[in-house]
Write an enzyme that holds these catalytic residues in place. Structure first.
Site, PDB file in Angstrom:
ATOM      1  N   GLN A   1       0.741  -1.134  -0.090  1.00 27.85           N
ATOM      2  CA  GLN A   1       0.131   0.088   0.026  1.00 27.85           C
ATOM      3  C   GLN A   1       0.794   1.379   0.056  1.00 27.85           C
ATOM      4  O   GLN A   1       0.215   2.335  -0.256  1.00 27.85           O
ATOM      5  CB  GLN A   1      -0.821   0.102   1.215  1.00 27.85           C
ATOM      6  CG  GLN A   1      -0.465   0.641   2.360  1.00 27.85           C
ATOM      7  CD  GLN A   1       0.554  -0.428   3.099  1.00 27.85           C
ATOM      8  OE1 GLN A   1       0.856  -1.352   2.738  1.00 27.85           O
ATOM      9  NE2 GLN A   1       1.076   0.104   4.241  1.00 27.85           N
TER      10      GLN A   1
ATOM     11  N   ASN B   1      -3.915   6.201   8.019  1.00 25.97           N
ATOM     12  CA  ASN B   1      -4.552   5.782   6.751  1.00 25.97           C
ATOM     13  C   ASN B   1      -2.980   5.375   5.829  1.00 25.97           C
ATOM     14  O   ASN B   1      -2.344   6.483   5.721  1.00 25.97           O
ATOM     15  CB  ASN B   1      -5.359   6.714   6.126  1.00 25.97           C
ATOM     16  CG  ASN B   1      -5.577   6.565   4.540  1.00 25.97           C
ATOM     17  OD1 ASN B   1      -5.516   5.334   4.423  1.00 25.97           O
ATOM     18  ND2 ASN B   1      -5.980   7.498   4.098  1.00 25.97           N
ATOM     19  N   CYS B   2      -2.893   4.212   5.375  1.00 22.73           N
ATOM     20  CA  CYS B   2      -1.755   4.002   4.560  1.00 22.73           C
ATOM     21  C   CYS B   2      -2.038   3.513   2.993  1.00 22.73           C
ATOM     22  O   CYS B   2      -1.038   3.317   2.352  1.00 22.73           O
ATOM     23  CB  CYS B   2      -0.768   3.029   5.322  1.00 22.73           C
ATOM     24  SG  CYS B   2      -0.704   2.735   7.106  1.00 22.73           S
ATOM     25  N   VAL B   3      -3.307   3.749   3.001  1.00 22.37           N
ATOM     26  CA  VAL B   3      -3.576   3.065   1.519  1.00 22.37           C
ATOM     27  C   VAL B   3      -3.740   4.155   0.589  1.00 22.37           C
ATOM     28  O   VAL B   3      -4.536   5.189   0.854  1.00 22.37           O
ATOM     29  CB  VAL B   3      -5.078   2.163   1.740  1.00 22.37           C
ATOM     30  CG1 VAL B   3      -5.281   1.755   0.341  1.00 22.37           C
ATOM     31  CG2 VAL B   3      -4.851   0.992   2.551  1.00 22.37           C
TER      32      VAL B   3
ATOM     33  N   LEU C   1      -5.720   0.121   8.208  1.00 20.90           N
ATOM     34  CA  LEU C   1      -4.954   0.900   7.296  1.00 20.90           C
ATOM     35  C   LEU C   1      -5.789   2.078   6.628  1.00 20.90           C
ATOM     36  O   LEU C   1      -5.373   2.603   5.614  1.00 20.90           O
ATOM     37  CB  LEU C   1      -4.225  -0.242   6.001  1.00 20.90           C
ATOM     38  CG  LEU C   1      -3.267  -1.272   6.567  1.00 20.90           C
ATOM     39  CD1 LEU C   1      -2.887  -2.075   5.578  1.00 20.90           C
ATOM     40  CD2 LEU C   1      -2.424  -0.642   7.660  1.00 20.90           C
TER      41      LEU C   1
END
Lengths: 136, 349, 77, 429
Positions: free
Chosen positions: D112, D242-244, D210
């Site tokens: 991601q 949030n890593c996406v 995520l």
């Protein structure tokens, strides 16, 4: 109490964590959307959004959703907003047809990550309906 | 270094002949310019050279699209072109379609830029506007004086990889394709400014216009049903068993026209659905559930109306691009109108 | 498609299941149908009963075609 | 609520024996930094590196970016609920190391995270090519669950950012002091008579692992839409988990420096009266989407606002929230401007948003995230370059043998910011 929602998924990792029955779809995320659409045609309503998180159809091989079954004894009626959502989702998938990530076609470790994220995004909704069995 | 241009034209502009030759002229390559290519070469002003001209009959192209496209690509590739310029086709429908198809294939398979020219109502525009630059021309060949310089100018820009501006500035028909560019202000500053304008009631320009829906005025009602001819059209994909014309299950590129003059009803034995947008079991079992030929035939016999039109038209509404659906509707509408149909029942799933 | 046929000068009645979609695509005379996989039928009935349902829908459609409208109109009952 | 941002300009970063800031150059004692950040047994290894503007350096995969900040005066500490206590922030004085950033880099899941190039064609697309970056690189303990790993990485970034600011706070003087003073609601309602009232509807990504955002340490999917003071945002009340989708995730850095708050404040008292900021979430279930959009727009109506900027985070599913918020606000008579980005396909020919409504007639776009870019090889790669193959916006084969990467803009951190942080837009050709 409303009837038990139906879980549609192509994610075995999630299916193992669902308490009770699960509509398991063999195939792609698109196939799950088609199954959802057919069920909506017969009167079911979407409880969760048919597109997942921030991942694009060409990244996330898994797709899961919750549907409320049609009420017993009521005349058949199709929920227009559910239908619109699923059709929009299908359009998003079609727009990148040929690039879809498919279960079994990506590295296993990454596939497991995708399966886990798909399940994590469903967990909260499943818990609310008492359908989450938890880790196994 | 000068850029290498290949020009595509039809049999008419190549001076071979008109409609009578359209079906006979197979794709061929000639060195240098032919016909309108001379004007094009002049406008390229020495910066690009027309190294070859590919000629194909419009009728031949329409009837052998796959073979013709493959052959044209082969000829094109042998010229090592930097760009393909096709037409202009003005309002000639088959020529426009051929220009669009050839440009589309050249861009996709050879990765070169392409430019063509058409009148805005040429059916080739809706089919290929996203795939190529289509310069807006007059509806007939008298417009060539204006069309060629605009096409040449745009071609040179593409060859030099200069930024192409908006359609109205550059003379091409809006492609409906999104392109990124950098502005002076951040998105947040633009949003704050846009809100100020919107609140003051001043005009503002959205950066992404929502898809728009146009409307058509309702036609007058049928006054005399007893003497009316009723036609059946469906987007539910009903077709003769075996789907002889291979109508696609979704994103249909064609529609079917089938005779029902001898049918009292449709049945499982003779019809099915091509539609991929719903569970087909019910329609395959009893096709009248989608296209009610049985009931209409009964009513025709009872004299409720005069006649059920001899043919029905069918396509698949599932994911079919708006441009295709529009074209199907327009063609079907014209045919029905010409045959004196009074009103249409259109069924959808 | 419905819009382009109307534009050609023919009155069109659209028999369809999802009325909002019909409104969006610009149909002017709309008759709501039974269900998506079987707009003019109901497989839970006998074939004879189904044909009665179908006849009623088609009659409604013909009435819609005989009715003057000035705007998009849904012929529900 | 009044907050002073004491900004010290940072123009360079280097390793050295003592962590200090002199003449714009931030010197960092690496061992001390790592000692401050480590101690979380969930991280098996932790390392740090530096990346400066103009260098031929690539950082991949980037999880979050955090600006070094700490409190100088006032209650509590920045990043409440994580570094600070859960008491209110947003008042007093806050030190900002302007031009520095902590970039966290770790492969939580194999797909991601984003790319930051410090030079070359990719650099113009990410704001973090312009910051002097201290990069934290971590790997998880054996068998660590993904949720726990994400949290450990998130905390490491905040700790490092807080450490850097705290370590220099007694020896620096601000180059610029910016003062933000937001009146009480009672005062705001009667201030600037004759000017329309506006609010900011701030949508937070909250769908799950995520895809989460935290407010005072609370997972924002658990909140009902509520009011927040813009100065609280500047003190780190909103942080990213949030890593996406690197291009349009709102990093903690962009929350701290939310450009919409800044742009509305610049016009405050001139074009309109900026009365408040409403936060809302983006959920999975349709019932939650309906509830949150109704509640958020109702709050705006209760404030009596005439106009509102609405920002989105993400694509697809959140487009439904964005359109619901827009339609409901416009129905209540509130004029809206939306900020989003687009997924129009590589050729730009597909529908840009997954949802649409006719009320959305004023929209600002951060550009088409599917547009392709070739990122040439770099001299130095910090992180895990093999992940370009599976990164969002990348695809099999995107990492070339020479180290070049062919990707969609989607893979570049902050490229198509939906907070309107960048200068990219898109037009219909």
């Amino acid at each position: 109490m409303a009837e038990r929602p139906e879980v549609f998924t192509n994610n075995a990792y999630l299916a193992r964590r669902v308490a009770g029955e699960c509509r398991f779809v063999e195939g792609s995320a698109f196939d799950v959307l088609v199954a959802l659409r057919d069920r909506i045609h017969s009167g079911a309503r979407l409880l969760t959004h048919p597109l997942c998180g921030n991942l694009r159809p060409y990244q996330q091989p898994f797709r899961s959703a919750l549907l409320a079954p049609p009420s017993e004894g009521e005349p058949l009626s199709v929920c227009p907003s559910s239908l619109a959502l699923v059709e929009e989702a299908l359009a998003v998938y079609r727009s990148c047809q040929g690039r879809w990530a498919l279960p079994g076609k990506i590295p296993a470790a990454v596939e497991e990550d995708y399966a886990c994220v798909d399940a994590a995004l469903m967990q909260d909704s499943l818990e609310r309906h008492g359908l989450w069995r938890g880790a196994c | 270094m000068t850029f290498r241009v290949v020009h595509y034209i039809n049999q008419f502009f190549a001076g071979i002949g008109g409609e009578e030759k359209a079906g006979e002229v197979l794709p061929e390559l000639r060195q240098g310019v032919v016909g309108p290519g001379a004007a094009l070469a002049a406008e390229l002003k020495g910066q690009a050279e027309v190294v070859g001209t590919i000629i194909c009959g419009d009728g031949y192209f329409a009837e052998h699209m796959e073979e013709a496209t493959a052959k044209i690509l082969e000829l094109l590739n042998s010229c090592k072109p930097d760009i393909l310029i096709a037409g202009p086709a003005f309002n000639a429908g088959r020529y426009g379609t051929a220009c669009g198809a050839v440009c589309d294939a050249a861009a996709k398979q050879l990765g070169i830029p392409t430019v063509t020219g058409m009148y805005k109502e040429n059916p080739g525009v809706d089919m290929y506007r996203k795939n190529t630059f289509i310069v807006s021309t007059a509806d007939n060949a008298r417009g060539i004086k204006e069309a060629v310089p605009t096409m040449a100018k745009l071609a040179l820009k593409l060859l030099k990889k200069e930024t192409v501006g908006l359609g109205p500035e550059e003379g091409y028909l809006e492609r409906g394709v999104r392109r990124n560019y950098f502005l002076e202000e951040t998105g947040a500053q633009r949003a704050a400014a846009m809100l100020a304008k919107k609140l003051r009631g001043e005009p503002f320009v959205t950066e992404y216009p929502m898809p728009v829906f146009d409307r058509v005025e309702p036609n007058p009602a049928v006054k005399d049903l007893k003497n009316a001819t009723i036609a059946l059209v469906t987007s539910g994909g009903i077709c003769p068993k075996g789907n002889p014309d291979h109508i696609e299950a979704s994103s249909a590129t064609k529609y079917g026209e089938y005779d029902i003059s001898t049918f009292a009803a449709l049945s499982e034995a003779d019809s099915e659905t091509a539609h991929g947008g719903y569970d087909p079991t019910y329609a395959n079992k009893e096709p009248n559930r989608v296209l009610p030929v049985d009931v209409l035939r009964d009513m025709e016999k009872e004299g409720v109306f005069k006649k059920l039109y001899d043919k029905y038209y069918t396509t698949v509404g599932n994911g079919t691009p708006v441009a295709n659906a529009k074209r199907f509707g327009a063609e079907i509408g014209q045919k029905l109108k010409k045959d004196g149909v009074s009103a249409v029942i259109l069924t959808s799933t | 498609m419905v819009k382009e046929i109307e534009r050609a000068g023919l009155p069109v009645v659209h028999i369809c299941t999802i009325v909002p979609i019909s409104l969006t695509v610009g149909a002017n005379r709309i008759v709501p149908a039974v269900a998506i996989p079987h707009p003019l039928g109901d497989p839970s009935r006998t074939l004879e009963e189904e044909k009665v349902i179908r006849r009623k829908l088609v009659e409604k459609a013909l009435r819609a075609l005989q009715t003057e409208v000035s705007d998009q109109t849904v012929f529900a009952e | 609520m009044k907050l002073e941002l004491h900004k010290v300009k940072v123009t360079g970063v280097q390793w050295g024996p003592v962590t200090e800031l002199r003449n714009g150059v931030l010197t960092v004692n690496k061992a001390e930094l790592l000692a401050k950040v480590s101690g979380d047994e969930r991280l098996a290894s932790l390392d740090a590196d530096l990346a400066l503007p103009g260098e031929k350096t690539r950082i991949v995969p980037v999880k979050d970016v955090v600006e070094p900040r700490c409190k100088l005066e006032g209650k509590n500490e920045v990043f409440p609920g994580f570094i600070g206590d859960v008491e209110s922030v947003g008042m007093g004085k806050t030190l900002v190391l302007d031009g520095a950033a902590v970039v966290t880099c770790g492969k939580i899941v194999g797909f991601q995270e984003g790319i930051v190039d410090m030079s070359g064609p990719g650099a113009q697309y990410t704001p973090f090519s312009q910051t002097n970056n201290v990069v934290l690189i971590f790997t998880p303990a054996e068998g660590l669950e993904r949720h726990d790993y994400e949290e450990a990485g998130r905390l490491a970034g905040f700790k490092a950012a807080h450490y850097l600011a705290s370590a220099v706070k007694n020896s620096v003087k601000a180059d610029v002091v910016e003062t933000f003073d937001f009146p009480t609601l009672a005062q705001a309602m009667t201030a600037h008579p004759g000017l329309p009232k506006v609010a900011y509807l701030y949508m937070l990504q909250t769908q799950g692992l995520l895809h989460d955002t935290y407010v005072y340490g609370v997972d924002a999917k658990r909140i009902i839409p509520t009011l927040i003071c813009p100065t609280e945002v500047m003190d780190g009340a909103i942080v990213s988990g949030n890593c996406v989708s690197a291009c349009d995730k709102n990093s903690t850095y962009s929350h701290l420096n939310n450009p919409v708050i800044r742009a509305l404040y610049e016009r405050h008292g001139k074009d309109y009266n900026f009365v408040g900021c409403i936060i809302t979430n983006e959920n999975v279930t349709l019932a939650d989407k309906k509830r949150s959009s109704s509640y958020a727009t109702k709050l705006a109506k209760m404030l009596g606002v005439d106009g509102m900027v609405i920002t989105e985070e993400g694509f697809g599913n959140p487009d439904t929230d964005l359109i619901m918020n827009c339609r409901k606000a416009e129905t209540l008579g509130i004029k809206t401007v939306l900020v989003t980005d687009e997924y129009a396909g590589r050729d730009g020919a597909s529908q840009s948003l997954a949802d649409a409504c006719k009320e959305a007639d004023a929209l600002v776009t951060g550009g088409n995230a599917n547009e392709m870019i070739l990122l040439p090889p770099m001299d130095k790669v910090i992180g895990f370059p093999d992940f370009a193959n599976v990164i969002a916006g990348g695809f099999q084969g995107s990492l070339h043998e020479d180290g070049a990467i062919l990707v969609e803009l989607q893979a570049i951190t902050g490229a198509t910011s939906e907070l309107g942080y960048s200068k990219i837009s898109a037009y219909t050709m």
